[in-house]
Design an enzyme around this catalytic site. Structure first.
Site, PDB file in Angstrom:
ATOM      1  N   ASP A 243       7.561 -21.015  -0.571  1.00  0.00           N
ATOM      2  CA  ASP A 243       7.721 -20.132  -1.656  1.00  0.00           C
ATOM      3  C   ASP A 243       8.308 -18.693  -1.009  1.00  0.00           C
ATOM      4  O   ASP A 243       7.670 -17.880   0.044  1.00  0.00           O
ATOM      5  CB  ASP A 243       6.051 -19.767  -2.072  1.00  0.00           C
ATOM      6  CG  ASP A 243       5.567 -20.698  -2.937  1.00  0.00           C
ATOM      7  OD1 ASP A 243       6.263 -21.953  -2.942  1.00  0.00           O
ATOM      8  OD2 ASP A 243       4.445 -20.664  -3.299  1.00  0.00           O
TER       9      ASP A 243
ATOM     10  N   LYS B 255       7.891 -18.070  -9.499  1.00  0.00           N
ATOM     11  CA  LYS B 255       6.320 -17.796  -9.183  1.00  0.00           C
ATOM     12  C   LYS B 255       6.124 -16.735  -9.787  1.00  0.00           C
ATOM     13  O   LYS B 255       6.682 -15.340  -9.152  1.00  0.00           O
ATOM     14  CB  LYS B 255       6.154 -17.991  -7.643  1.00  0.00           C
ATOM     15  CG  LYS B 255       4.645 -17.923  -7.341  1.00  0.00           C
ATOM     16  CD  LYS B 255       4.412 -18.347  -5.920  1.00  0.00           C
ATOM     17  CE  LYS B 255       3.264 -18.052  -5.421  1.00  0.00           C
ATOM     18  NZ  LYS B 255       2.870 -18.073  -3.715  1.00  0.00           N
TER      19      LYS B 255
ATOM     20  N   LYS C 113       5.515 -21.289 -11.552  1.00  0.00           N
ATOM     21  CA  LYS C 113       4.272 -21.273 -10.917  1.00  0.00           C
ATOM     22  C   LYS C 113       3.456 -20.208 -11.248  1.00  0.00           C
ATOM     23  O   LYS C 113       3.808 -19.142 -10.873  1.00  0.00           O
ATOM     24  CB  LYS C 113       4.418 -21.457  -9.267  1.00  0.00           C
ATOM     25  CG  LYS C 113       3.083 -21.374  -8.539  1.00  0.00           C
ATOM     26  CD  LYS C 113       3.402 -21.704  -6.964  1.00  0.00           C
ATOM     27  CE  LYS C 113       2.121 -21.417  -6.131  1.00  0.00           C
ATOM     28  NZ  LYS C 113       2.535 -21.495  -4.578  1.00  0.00           N
TER      29      LYS C 113
END
Length: 234
Positions: A99, A163, A192
């Site tokens: 990430d 995300k 996400k």
């Protein structure tokens, strides 16, 4: 919780990036406990800071649960070289999920080419390892127009997921923002939902709004325990 179907619960559980040990003060014991819980319920991944990557790799070996680390976390302001080095070192040590925080300050200044080149450089390092690659856009710092621009930018870079938040900055994931991102990018990339997802009900709602992965903490395990949700061996 009575209105939650077993099918929806099962989908959520398998989509969970378990972030209970991603804290400033997390101990090795807490990271191992997070891994134990993730193995038992079959979560998608466990995330911790890179200093605990060896623990993640050891504890999650053979479980099917991914060992996730953040890159350029939490503000995205490290240099591209530092991000590339952080990603490469982690991947060589066994990380199986990344990430990365985009360069938020540069994005806010409209330096979109710089942001793109930063993401693409880290993706190039990660590509040979064939791991999922997410880019965090920190929606709590963005205007509505900037959220759309950021989503398009990440999609154009070819990342696997957008995300929403680090969980360390302002704001939180909202159904509005997840829906906005999904409408903006279409079916791909994945999304996400991260930042303040407070219950199973929230997590399922985010998935129905277009999220593919949801970040949650210990309160998820507490809810699963109340449901007597079946555990796997390990």
């Amino acid at each position: 919780m009575n209105d939650i179907s077993r099918e929806d619960t099962a989908k959520l559980v398998s989509a969970i990036d378990y972030s209970d040990a991603l804290t400033v003060t997390a101990s090795e014991t807490e990271v191992r406990e997070a891994c134990r819980q993730a193995r038992q319920y079959g979560f998608r991944a466990v995330v911790a800071f890179p200093q605990f990557l060896a623990v993640l790799v050891e504890e999650l070996a053979g479980s099917g649960v991914l060992a996730q680390i953040p890159v350029g976390f939490p503000c995205g302001g490290t240099t591209t070289l530092v991000k590339c080095t952080e990603a490469e070192e982690g991947l060589k040590r066994g990380a199986s999920d990344l990430d990365m925080v985009m360069n938020i300050a540069s994005f806010k200044q409209g330096e979109y080419q710089k942001v793109t080149e930063d993401i693409e450089a880290v993706m190039k390092v990660a590509k040979p390892f064939e791991v999922p690659f997410k880019v965090i856009i920190e929606i709590g710092l963005l205007s509505e127009e900037q959220k759309i621009t950021a989503a398009k930018l990440v999609k154009d870079c070819g990342a696997d997921f957008i995300k929403t938040c680090t969980g360390f900055g302002p704001g939180r994931a909202t159904l509005h923002d997840v829906s906005l991102i999904r409408r903006t990018v279409g079916a791909q990339p994945g999304i996400k939902a991260s930042g303040g997802v407070a219950s199973m009900e929230d997590g399922i709602a985010f998935m129905k709004a277009g999220a593919n992965v949801v970040a949650m903490r210990r309160f998820l395990v507490e809810q699963l325990e109340k449901l007597a949700w079946p555990k796997r061996n390990g």
